[in-house]
Design an enzyme around this catalytic site. Structure first.
Site, PDB file in Angstrom:
ATOM      1  N   LYS A  67       0.811  -1.229   0.000  1.00 53.65           N
ATOM      2  CA  LYS A  67       0.000   0.000   0.000  1.00 53.65           C
ATOM      3  C   LYS A  67       0.843   1.277   0.000  1.00 53.65           C
ATOM      4  O   LYS A  67       0.458   2.288  -0.577  1.00 53.65           O
ATOM      5  CB  LYS A  67      -0.925   0.017   1.220  1.00 53.65           C
ATOM      6  CG  LYS A  67      -1.987  -1.074   1.230  1.00 53.65           C
ATOM      7  CD  LYS A  67      -3.119  -0.741   0.291  1.00 53.65           C
ATOM      8  CE  LYS A  67      -4.241  -1.766   0.389  1.00 53.65           C
ATOM      9  NZ  LYS A  67      -5.222  -1.597  -0.701  1.00 53.65           N
ATOM     10  N   GLU A  84     -10.220   6.445   2.021  1.00 58.58           N
ATOM     11  CA  GLU A  84     -11.121   5.464   2.606  1.00 58.58           C
ATOM     12  C   GLU A  84     -10.267   4.313   3.089  1.00 58.58           C
ATOM     13  O   GLU A  84      -9.161   4.098   2.578  1.00 58.58           O
ATOM     14  CB  GLU A  84     -12.109   4.964   1.551  1.00 58.58           C
ATOM     15  CG  GLU A  84     -11.584   3.858   0.631  1.00 58.58           C
ATOM     16  CD  GLU A  84     -10.482   4.281  -0.328  1.00 58.58           C
ATOM     17  OE1 GLU A  84     -10.318   5.490  -0.535  1.00 58.58           O
ATOM     18  OE2 GLU A  84      -9.775   3.390  -0.863  1.00 58.58           O
ATOM     19  N   SER A 101       1.777  -9.815  -0.857  1.00 58.85           N
ATOM     20  CA  SER A 101       1.441  -8.382  -0.831  1.00 58.85           C
ATOM     21  C   SER A 101       1.551  -7.736   0.538  1.00 58.85           C
ATOM     22  O   SER A 101       1.724  -6.533   0.651  1.00 58.85           O
ATOM     23  CB  SER A 101       0.040  -8.176  -1.405  1.00 58.85           C
ATOM     24  OG  SER A 101      -0.896  -8.953  -0.684  1.00 58.85           O
TER      25      SER A 101
END
Lengths: 403, 270
Positions: free
Chosen positions: A95, A117, A384
């Site tokens: 991220k 969000e 990830s």
């Protein structure tokens, strides 16, 4: 390593084939067009990508390792397995690649404030982190139900100087947080940038987030060529909105010898109960500003979704994935909650790595694929994120008492 | 293009020296009986057109009041085909034009051509798809024009001059001029950019210009109608319905209260 992808999609209207576009109210078109222009400008400004690279290397800890997984390989028999270690990035997931890119862009655009969000809180934490690093005010929308379930991440965001705003409307989860953030942006776009957390939303978000994340695939490519003088035979990545998968797939799209597999959340089982397998079981529709595959009822209302992994719990999917699906370049499949948990525990036990439950979906899929391949073939799992955030949930689902 | 009921009603009202008041109601909130009774009442009050909001689970353009009405309607089992059936029954009794305000998610799911076909057959005169800006609107415009349905475009204070001109060039029915930044909802004052925006749009189109967003009092209506051809009132009505529902008012009481409120607002259109 960071730069825009060379790609024939999207077109100038933000279309990936028939998917994507800009389905937003006129009140948002000003903001969306401004962002489109700003992104177009930095795309041909090397100083932006140099600055981004610097942050990725010095701050986020890139490049991420490509780790051989010998014991998992032995257990499964078949292809040799490699792990692309996005879990080793600062904040523990891919991220941060996107949030650093967007915050840098926001700063160049002269924005004083960012909003985002978040579902489980990972993107919220990554946004708050990048905002703290670059000195921009930050507010995070989070469904009230998620706030309750993810108290630790709420506190992390607060530590990082961000304000977390609980969203009480709808199902009080991720999609409602997206709606609330878009509404905020509509009223505040003069001074605010909206940091979308995945390859979704109206153009230019899907292409911009893909480009920021494509550092994953570009690194992988270079690491493979240096170490093995060849590309992998297969790359497996989990897909919720699909940003980590887009990031690792995009630089390999033209390498037709590389099989690319996207793994969606099968939840309680597609056809049996609630799930989030949008490409496997959804239909083409419009949601959150884009035309893509969505989980909707016959009236066009969004259906409830479920996954053991909060990060995959989304009723849509990035439009570029819908496109890759339509042209058959990427194969999309799904694994259910039980399989994902099996992937989770297996990677813990064989490699000493606790994966995020999202990434555990990719592990579970690889466990099915690897035995069908030969031992001279190379299979890369996109790891990830790390699973520290998920240990409470894993304990609950595995029926273990802790704390 | 042959004039339809919406064009005629707006023209007639403006010709008589008055401005157009367009109330907004959420379909199925609190139930379709109230929606039907409200349409009848608003028709008798003399509103030239009424906007009917079709509930959507994930509306982005709407503020908290309208979103809440959507959620409540969906929670009590709102289905779009029930609305089409109800409108078809009511249509012969109504003079007012009916405008469906509907998210692209729903139009896309039903099918664009099929949605227009259903809308015209049951008696709608226009549609507004608020999440389809002029850039993406061609497919909507083409499909609606085929049915002689008007497809209304919205113009915002944040729209560049170039976009405003593009919207004006494609305008049909009327232009929904957004009088305030952000989402639907009541505001204490109407945006002071409105007169300039209206003036500019008049240079590009003869289509009526109706202002909405943030209008909740007779003074607002009066102020807006000094420059625009009419006013749209949405959240203020829905909030009143919600309050009446929460006070456990009967269907008749809800309709009476909204009827009185809209009559009051009508005074601002003279």
């Amino acid at each position: 390593m960071a730069r825009p992808c060379k790609s024939n999609v999207p077109d100038e209207h933000g279309r990936f084939g028939e998917f994507g576009g800009q389905y937003v109210p006129e009140t948002l078109m000003g903001a969306v067009s401004e962002l489109e222009q700003a992104y177009k400008q930095v795309c041909c400004d090397q100083s932006f990508w140099d600055e981004f690279d610097h942050l990725l290397i010095e701050y986020a800890g890139r490049p991420s390792a490509l780790t051989v997984a010998p014991r998992l390989t032995d257990v499964l028999g078949g292809a040799q397995i490699l792990l692309k270690r996005e879990d080793l990035n600062h904040t523990g997931a891919h991220k941060i690649n996107n949030t650093l890119g967007q915050l840098l862009l926001a700063k160049r655009m002269g924005k004083k404030r960012v909003i985002a969000e978040t579902g489980a809180g990972q993107h919220g934490v990554a946004t708050a982190t990048a905002a703290a690093r670059l000195g921009i005010e930050c507010e995070i929308y989070m469904g009230a139900e998620d706030v309750r379930r993810q108290k630790l991440n709420v506190f992390r965001m607060e530590l990082l100087g961000a304000k977390c705003i609980p969203v009480e409307s709808g199902q009080r989860t991720l999609k409602d947080a997206i709606n609330a953030a878009m509404r905020d942006w509509m009223a505040t776009c003069d001074e605010t940038h909206y940091v979308i957390g995945s390859v979704m939303g109206p153009h230019p978000f899907p292409v911009m987030v893909r480009d920021f994340q494509s550092v994953i695939g570009r690194e992988l490519r270079a690491q493979m060529l240096e170490r093995y003088q060849s590309l992998p035979d297969c790359v497996v990545a989990c897909v919720g909105g699909g940003s980590s998968a887009a990031g690792i797939f995009a630089p390999l799209i033209d390498d037709k010898s590389v099989k690319l597999v996207g793994v969606e959340a099968g939840g309680a089982g597609v056809g049996k109960g609630l799930h989030a397998a949008t490409l496997s079981a959804g239909r083409v529709g419009v949601l959150h500003g884009m035309e893509t595959y969505v989980l909707q009822d016959d009236d066009g209302q969004t259906m409830p979704v479920h996954s053991v992994s909060a990060g995959l719990d989304y009723p849509g999917v990035g439009p570029e994935h819908a496109y890759w699906h339509s042209i058959g370049r990427v194969e999309y499949t799904n694994v259910d909650d039980d399989q994902a948990l099996k992937g989770f525990t297996t990677l813990c036990e064989t490699e000493g790595i606790i994966p995020a439950l999202e990434s555990a979906h990719a592990v579970a899929c690889a466990m099915e694929l690897a035995p069908k391949m030969t031992n001279d073939q190379l299979l890369v799992i996109n790891l990830s994120g790390r699973g520290d955030k998920d240990v409470m949930e894993a304990a609950r689902v595995l029926g273990r008492e802790i704390g | 293009m042959q004039k339809n009921r919406l064009d005629q009603n707006l023209l007639q009202t403006l010709d008589s020296g008055r401005k157009c008041l367009m109330p907004y109601v959420t379909a199925g909130f609190p139930n379709l009986d109230v929606t039907a009774a409200l349409l009848d009442r608003l028709d008798r009050i003399g509103c030239p057109a009424v906007e009917i909001g079709i509930p959507f689970s994930d509306s982005v353009a709407d503020g908290p009041v309208i979103q809440d009405s959507f959620n409540r309607a969906l929670d009590t089992g709102f289905k779009i085909h029930a609305l089409f059936d109800r409108i078809a029954k009511l249509r012969p009794k109504l003079k007012t034009a009916l405008i469906a305000m509907v998210s692209m998610s729903i139009v896309r799911r039903i099918g664009i051509e099929a949605f227009m076909q259903k809308s015209i057959t049951c008696g709608f005169d226009a549609i507004i798809v608020p999440d389809v800006p002029v850039d993406e609107s061609k497919i909507i415009a083409d499909a609606s024009a085929k049915q002689n349905l008007r497809s209304i475009l919205m113009c915002a204070p944040t729209s560049s001059a170039e976009r405003q001109q593009q919207i004006a060039n494609h305008a049909n029915g009327f232009v929904y001029v957004i009088a305030a930044k952000g989402i639907t909802g009541e505001r204490s004052a109407v945006d002071n950019q409105l007169p300039d925006m209206i003036k500019q749009l008049r240079g590009w189109t003869k289509t009526p210009l109706i202002a909405g967003f943030g209008i909740s009092s007779v003074e607002h209506v009066r102020n807006v109608c000094k420059v625009a051809d009419g006013a749209i009132v949405g959240s203020a009505i829905i909030r009143r319905i919600r309050e009446a529902v929460d006070r456990k008012c009967s269907n008749d009481q809800i309709v009476d209260q909204i009827g009185e409120y809209v009559e009051e607002l009508m005074a601002g259109t003279n």
